[in-house]
Design a protein around this motif. Sequence first.
Motif, PDB file in Angstrom:
ATOM      1  N   ASP A   1      21.745  15.009  54.503  1.00 56.41           N
ATOM      2  CA  ASP A   1      21.240  14.438  53.259  1.00 56.41           C
ATOM      3  C   ASP A   1      19.868  13.824  53.534  1.00 56.41           C
ATOM      4  O   ASP A   1      19.765  12.839  54.261  1.00 56.41           O
ATOM      5  CB  ASP A   1      22.231  13.364  52.788  1.00 56.41           C
ATOM      6  N   LEU A   2      18.806  14.423  53.016  1.00 51.51           N
ATOM      7  CA  LEU A   2      17.445  13.962  53.301  1.00 51.51           C
ATOM      8  C   LEU A   2      16.912  13.070  52.181  1.00 51.51           C
ATOM      9  O   LEU A   2      16.786  13.513  51.047  1.00 51.51           O
ATOM     10  CB  LEU A   2      16.497  15.159  53.472  1.00 51.51           C
ATOM     11  N   GLU A   3      16.596  11.834  52.544  1.00 53.10           N
ATOM     12  CA  GLU A   3      16.062  10.911  51.532  1.00 53.10           C
ATOM     13  C   GLU A   3      14.583  11.146  51.250  1.00 53.10           C
ATOM     14  O   GLU A   3      14.083  10.780  50.204  1.00 53.10           O
ATOM     15  CB  GLU A   3      16.257   9.461  51.999  1.00 53.10           C
ATOM     16  N   ARG A   4      13.894  11.760  52.215  1.00 58.58           N
ATOM     17  CA  ARG A   4      12.429  11.934  52.066  1.00 58.58           C
ATOM     18  C   ARG A   4      12.088  12.724  50.811  1.00 58.58           C
ATOM     19  O   ARG A   4      12.725  13.710  50.496  1.00 58.58           O
ATOM     20  CB  ARG A   4      11.874  12.726  53.244  1.00 58.58           C
ATOM     21  N   THR A   5      11.033  12.295  50.126  1.00 60.01           N
ATOM     22  CA  THR A   5      10.562  13.075  48.971  1.00 60.01           C
ATOM     23  C   THR A   5       9.076  13.410  49.105  1.00 60.01           C
ATOM     24  O   THR A   5       8.466  13.911  48.181  1.00 60.01           O
ATOM     25  CB  THR A   5      10.765  12.285  47.658  1.00 60.01           C
ATOM     26  N   ASP A   6       8.508  13.141  50.294  1.00 63.83           N
ATOM     27  CA  ASP A   6       7.079  13.440  50.496  1.00 63.83           C
ATOM     28  C   ASP A   6       6.909  14.927  50.800  1.00 63.83           C
ATOM     29  O   ASP A   6       7.889  15.675  50.889  1.00 63.83           O
ATOM     30  CB  ASP A   6       6.518  12.579  51.635  1.00 63.83           C
ATOM     31  N   THR A   7       5.671  15.355  51.002  1.00 62.82           N
ATOM     32  CA  THR A   7       5.395  16.781  51.204  1.00 62.82           C
ATOM     33  C   THR A   7       6.005  17.316  52.503  1.00 62.82           C
ATOM     34  O   THR A   7       6.229  18.504  52.623  1.00 62.82           O
ATOM     35  CB  THR A   7       3.873  17.051  51.217  1.00 62.82           C
ATOM     36  N   GLY A   8       6.290  16.438  53.458  1.00 61.55           N
ATOM     37  CA  GLY A   8       6.885  16.889  54.715  1.00 61.55           C
ATOM     38  C   GLY A   8       8.391  17.108  54.632  1.00 61.55           C
ATOM     39  O   GLY A   8       9.007  17.576  55.583  1.00 61.55           O
ATOM     40  N   ALA A   9       8.994  16.786  53.488  1.00 59.79           N
ATOM     41  CA  ALA A   9      10.456  16.862  53.370  1.00 59.79           C
ATOM     42  C   ALA A   9      10.966  18.281  53.569  1.00 59.79           C
ATOM     43  O   ALA A   9      12.003  18.500  54.202  1.00 59.79           O
ATOM     44  CB  ALA A   9      10.896  16.327  52.004  1.00 59.79           C
ATOM     45  N   MET A  10      10.237  19.278  53.036  1.00 53.01           N
ATOM     46  CA  MET A  10      10.711  20.663  53.146  1.00 53.01           C
ATOM     47  C   MET A  10      10.701  21.132  54.596  1.00 53.01           C
ATOM     48  O   MET A  10      11.613  21.828  55.038  1.00 53.01           O
ATOM     49  CB  MET A  10       9.877  21.587  52.266  1.00 53.01           C
ATOM     50  N   LEU A  11       9.676  20.735  55.355  1.00 57.95           N
ATOM     51  CA  LEU A  11       9.619  21.112  56.768  1.00 57.95           C
ATOM     52  C   LEU A  11      10.829  20.537  57.507  1.00 57.95           C
ATOM     53  O   LEU A  11      11.480  21.228  58.293  1.00 57.95           O
ATOM     54  CB  LEU A  11       8.310  20.625  57.411  1.00 57.95           C
TER      55      LEU A  11
ATOM     56  N   PHE B   1       7.920  18.649  43.507  1.00 54.58           N
ATOM     57  CA  PHE B   1       6.897  19.701  43.524  1.00 54.58           C
ATOM     58  C   PHE B   1       6.370  19.934  42.108  1.00 54.58           C
ATOM     59  O   PHE B   1       7.049  19.623  41.129  1.00 54.58           O
ATOM     60  CB  PHE B   1       7.500  21.008  44.063  1.00 54.58           C
ATOM     61  N   ALA B   2       5.182  20.528  42.018  1.00 54.53           N
ATOM     62  CA  ALA B   2       4.596  20.797  40.694  1.00 54.53           C
ATOM     63  C   ALA B   2       5.458  21.792  39.925  1.00 54.53           C
ATOM     64  O   ALA B   2       5.602  21.696  38.706  1.00 54.53           O
ATOM     65  CB  ALA B   2       3.177  21.331  40.844  1.00 54.53           C
ATOM     66  N   ASN B   3       6.068  22.764  40.632  1.00 52.55           N
ATOM     67  CA  ASN B   3       6.899  23.785  39.994  1.00 52.55           C
ATOM     68  C   ASN B   3       7.685  24.518  41.080  1.00 52.55           C
ATOM     69  O   ASN B   3       7.533  24.241  42.267  1.00 52.55           O
ATOM     70  CB  ASN B   3       6.035  24.779  39.191  1.00 52.55           C
ATOM     71  N   TYR B   4       8.529  25.473  40.657  1.00 52.63           N
ATOM     72  CA  TYR B   4       9.364  26.170  41.653  1.00 52.63           C
ATOM     73  C   TYR B   4       8.519  27.029  42.593  1.00 52.63           C
ATOM     74  O   TYR B   4       8.905  27.268  43.737  1.00 52.63           O
ATOM     75  CB  TYR B   4      10.465  26.994  40.975  1.00 52.63           C
ATOM     76  N   ASN B   5       7.337  27.499  42.133  1.00 47.19           N
ATOM     77  CA  ASN B   5       6.451  28.268  43.018  1.00 47.19           C
ATOM     78  C   ASN B   5       6.014  27.433  44.215  1.00 47.19           C
ATOM     79  O   ASN B   5       6.055  27.879  45.362  1.00 47.19           O
ATOM     80  CB  ASN B   5       5.199  28.727  42.253  1.00 47.19           C
ATOM     81  N   LYS B   6       5.584  26.203  43.925  1.00 42.37           N
ATOM     82  CA  LYS B   6       5.104  25.311  44.996  1.00 42.37           C
ATOM     83  C   LYS B   6       6.244  24.976  45.966  1.00 42.37           C
ATOM     84  O   LYS B   6       6.039  24.866  47.172  1.00 42.37           O
ATOM     85  CB  LYS B   6       4.530  24.020  44.396  1.00 42.37           C
ATOM     86  N   ARG B   7       7.445  24.805  45.414  1.00 45.74           N
ATOM     87  CA  ARG B   7       8.609  24.523  46.272  1.00 45.74           C
ATOM     88  C   ARG B   7       8.866  25.711  47.205  1.00 45.74           C
ATOM     89  O   ARG B   7       9.095  25.533  48.407  1.00 45.74           O
ATOM     90  CB  ARG B   7       9.835  24.251  45.390  1.00 45.74           C
ATOM     91  N   GLY B   8       8.815  26.924  46.643  1.00 41.11           N
ATOM     92  CA  GLY B   8       9.019  28.128  47.452  1.00 41.11           C
ATOM     93  C   GLY B   8       7.940  28.302  48.505  1.00 41.11           C
ATOM     94  O   GLY B   8       8.215  28.701  49.648  1.00 41.11           O
ATOM     95  N   GLU B   9       6.702  27.993  48.127  1.00 41.50           N
ATOM     96  CA  GLU B   9       5.591  28.105  49.093  1.00 41.50           C
ATOM     97  C   GLU B   9       5.780  27.118  50.243  1.00 41.50           C
ATOM     98  O   GLU B   9       5.507  27.437  51.406  1.00 41.50           O
ATOM     99  CB  GLU B   9       4.255  27.856  48.384  1.00 41.50           C
ATOM    100  N   ALA B  10       6.251  25.902  49.915  1.00 44.03           N
ATOM    101  CA  ALA B  10       6.483  24.895  50.960  1.00 44.03           C
ATOM    102  C   ALA B  10       7.563  25.383  51.933  1.00 44.03           C
ATOM    103  O   ALA B  10       7.465  25.207  53.150  1.00 44.03           O
ATOM    104  CB  ALA B  10       6.890  23.561  50.333  1.00 44.03           C
ATOM    105  N   PHE B  11       8.596  26.021  51.392  1.00 47.55           N
ATOM    106  CA  PHE B  11       9.671  26.570  52.227  1.00 47.55           C
ATOM    107  C   PHE B  11       9.126  27.672  53.137  1.00 47.55           C
ATOM    108  O   PHE B  11       9.360  27.669  54.348  1.00 47.55           O
ATOM    109  CB  PHE B  11      10.785  27.111  51.317  1.00 47.55           C
TER     110      PHE B  11
END
Length: 472
Positions: A415-425, A453-463
């Motif tokens: 369970d990850l509490e982080r919500t910053d941009t590094g959370a996906m990594l 994330f701004a949208n699902y595209n950005k979430r997928g790109e982060a992954f």
Amino acid sequence: MGSGQVTDWQGKHVTVAGLGVSGVPAAKALHGLGAKVTVVNDGDDARAREQAAELEALGVTVRLGDGDTLPDGTELIVTAPGWRPDKPLFAAADAAGVPVWGDVELAWRLRKPGAADWLAVTGTNGKTTTVQMLASILEAAGLRTAAVGNIGVSLLDAVLGDEEYDVLAVELSSYQLHWAPSLRAHSAAVLNLAPDHLDWHGSMEAYAKDKGRIYEGNRVACVYNTADKATEDLVREADVEEGCRAIGFTLGTPGPSQLGVVEGLLVDRAFVENRQKNAQELAEVADVKPAAPHNIANALAAAALARAYGVPASAVREGLRNFTPDAHRIAHVADVDGVAYVDDSKATNTHAAQASLAAYDSVVWIAGGLAKGATFDELVAEAAGRLRGAVLIGRDRALIREALARHAPEVPVVDLERTDTGAMLQAVREARRLARPGDTVLLAPACASMDMFANYNKRGEAFAQAVRELGA
């Protein structure tokens, strides 16, 4: 402004509700036809002011920061699809006897004589892919077509532009259908029905009823999903033209008047001579990319609509082979140490995530985000046997964690509490730790992305970026 085409817009007072992707083209089109246009918009941010300035330069009146008051003299409202039916503006319109159309209704009414037929698609999931597959099949048959509606070309541009089409592949949301009372498609499909946008529609019944509007007045075929009885019920309830047929699609062996799968082949037992005995091979399952079960269902629905329009079997095969799915839809990112990493960031609700999880045998699942009122018990109970582990991110992750505790208590959960941009990594690293060779690490969040994330595209790109860093 009854059901016929409105030919004279000169001087008509039309209020356009909402700027955005549908409001601006609607305002421009109506202004170009000579209507007196007023745009009302709830927001008054920088983007809205920019759009307002563009319209005001043409002579359109724009009212920012007040989307609730009905402008004096309004004879018609054209609304953006996302505006909820319970808004005060629509109550005021109802009281004043002012009709409300959506952008789809406007496009339908503005078609030129002899205009292209519409092959229409709706459903909770798979709409965009199915419409793109359909457009690819129609193109392979040599027809002038475009994927329009929620995607690609704007419907208004398709209807009013200089390009001449034979037939349009039209994606329609439940919102758009709610505001499109006179739409009558050549043929239409409802792919599936699962709870979604219930905050907007108010109930599952109202949501289903709006989806079912797509079948009203169909001429040739109402295409439904044999695995989803609700879609067949909508066909039964629809008021269609004489001779219109109910056509089912199934991942099993098709009966008469159905399309389905036999020994690795997509086959048609609906649009053939003597359908009691005959079947027409359309394509191989391997022609569908990716060949996940729910995507094969999309291909069958697209094929059914194309066949209803008279397209030859060879064009179905060629169209499916030519089709490339959009990014972030069960996209294979990489294999690292014998583990496949798959990006299905587009799985923004439980129904989509269910279809995604069903495509793999052993999964480390990355999920979470904004639940939009969804519950996760059914999803987790069904997927429990496939789960090697789960990594949860985002605001509403506790809802998924609780469902996992109830229905899959033996599955390890991070369970990850982080919500910053590094959370996906970090999520991808944790998933790697849980995965074994032969597993699939699957981003199928079952939630919207806008908390992180701004949208699902950005979430997928982060992954995908995080997976590439693992590989490096």
